[in-house]
Design a protein around this motif. Structure first.
Motif, mmCIF file in Angstrom:
data_model
loop_
_atom_site.group_PDB
_atom_site.id
_atom_site.type_symbol
_atom_site.label_atom_id
_atom_site.label_comp_id
_atom_site.label_asym_id
_atom_site.label_seq_id
_atom_site.Cartn_x
_atom_site.Cartn_y
_atom_site.Cartn_z
ATOM 1 N N ASN A 1 0.805 -1.225 0.000
ATOM 2 C CA ASN A 1 0.000 0.000 0.000
ATOM 3 C C ASN A 1 0.833 1.269 0.000
ATOM 4 O OD1 ASN A 1 -2.384 -1.561 0.142
ATOM 5 N ND2 ASN A 1 -2.044 -1.812 2.337
ATOM 6 N N GLN A 2 1.858 1.260 -0.776
ATOM 7 C CA GLN A 2 2.696 2.457 -0.899
ATOM 8 C C GLN A 2 2.566 2.982 -2.322
ATOM 9 O OE1 GLN A 2 6.732 2.010 0.427
ATOM 10 N NE2 GLN A 2 6.141 0.894 2.266
ATOM 11 N N ASN A 3 2.122 4.164 -2.426
ATOM 12 C CA ASN A 3 2.006 4.804 -3.733
ATOM 13 C C ASN A 3 3.320 5.508 -4.030
ATOM 14 O OD1 ASN A 3 -0.674 4.005 -4.145
ATOM 15 N ND2 ASN A 3 -1.388 5.636 -2.802
ATOM 16 N N VAL A 4 4.220 4.766 -4.633
ATOM 17 C CA VAL A 4 5.555 5.287 -4.915
ATOM 18 C C VAL A 4 5.539 5.992 -6.265
ATOM 19 C CG1 VAL A 4 7.976 4.663 -5.241
ATOM 20 C CG2 VAL A 4 6.558 3.364 -3.629
ATOM 21 N N PRO A 5 5.909 7.257 -6.288
ATOM 22 C CA PRO A 5 5.959 7.965 -7.566
ATOM 23 C C PRO A 5 7.063 7.376 -8.446
ATOM 24 C CG PRO A 5 6.694 9.394 -5.768
ATOM 25 C CD PRO A 5 6.268 8.107 -5.166
ATOM 26 N N LEU A 6 6.856 7.452 -9.713
ATOM 27 C CA LEU A 6 7.807 6.911 -10.683
ATOM 28 C C LEU A 6 9.220 7.438 -10.445
ATOM 29 C CD1 LEU A 6 8.032 5.029 -13.069
ATOM 30 C CD2 LEU A 6 7.464 6.934 -14.568
ATOM 31 N N SER A 7 9.336 8.665 -10.038
ATOM 32 C CA SER A 7 10.651 9.272 -9.813
ATOM 33 C C SER A 7 11.383 8.653 -8.614
ATOM 34 C CB SER A 7 10.511 10.777 -9.599
ATOM 35 O OG SER A 7 9.681 11.026 -8.476
ATOM 36 N N SER A 8 10.659 7.919 -7.762
ATOM 37 C CA SER A 8 11.270 7.319 -6.570
ATOM 38 C C SER A 8 11.440 5.803 -6.664
ATOM 39 C CB SER A 8 10.411 7.633 -5.342
ATOM 40 O OG SER A 8 10.308 9.018 -5.154
ATOM 41 N N ILE A 9 11.095 5.224 -7.800
ATOM 42 C CA ILE A 9 11.154 3.767 -7.954
ATOM 43 C C ILE A 9 12.569 3.240 -7.730
ATOM 44 C CG2 ILE A 9 10.964 1.885 -9.649
ATOM 45 C CD1 ILE A 9 8.279 2.667 -8.736
#
Length: 102
Positions: free
Chosen positions: A64-72
C-alpha cells in the motif's frame, strides 16, 4: 552448517541430523507496510550427485505504498539493501567463508 543457528533452531534440536532427507520452513512476517516471506531448509539430495542441497528464498514486499515513478529506483535500492541484510544474517559464518574467494 549453512544457516544461522537462530534461524534453524527448530531443526537443529534433532540429536542426529544424518537421517534427515529434507525439511523446508516457510515464514511470513508483516509489520506496518512491509511483508517478508522467507523459505529455507534442506532439499532432498540430488539424484545425480547424491549431495544435500539447501534452499534460502526471500521476498520483501512494500504494501500500500504509492511510490511515484521518480522514486522507484530509490525504493528498489531500499528493498535490495534489506534483502541483503536478511541474507547476511540468515547464512552462517562458515558459509560466508566458503563463498569468499581465497
Amino acid at each position: 552448517m549453512a544457516f544461522n543457528k537462530d534461524l534453524i533452531h527448530n531443526i537443529a534440536s534433532f540429536s542426529d541430523m544424518t537421517p534427515v532427507a529434507s525439511g523446508v520452513t516457510n515464514v511470513t512476517m508483516e509489520k506496518a507496510d512491509k511483508r517478508l516471506n522467507i523459505v529455507y531448509g534442506l532439499l532432498a539430495p540430488s539424484q545425480k550427485k547424491g549431495k544435500k542441497r539447501i534452499l534460502l528464498d526471500m521476498d520483501l514486499f512494500f504494501l500500500n505504498q504509492n511510490v511515484p515513478l521518480s522514486s522507484i529506483e530509490a525504493k528498489w535500492t531500499e528493498i535490495n539493501d534489506e534483502i541483503f541484510n536478511i541474507f547476511n544474517w540468515a547464512i552462517s559464518g562458515e558459509l560466508k567463508a566458503d563463498l569468499l574467494p581465497n
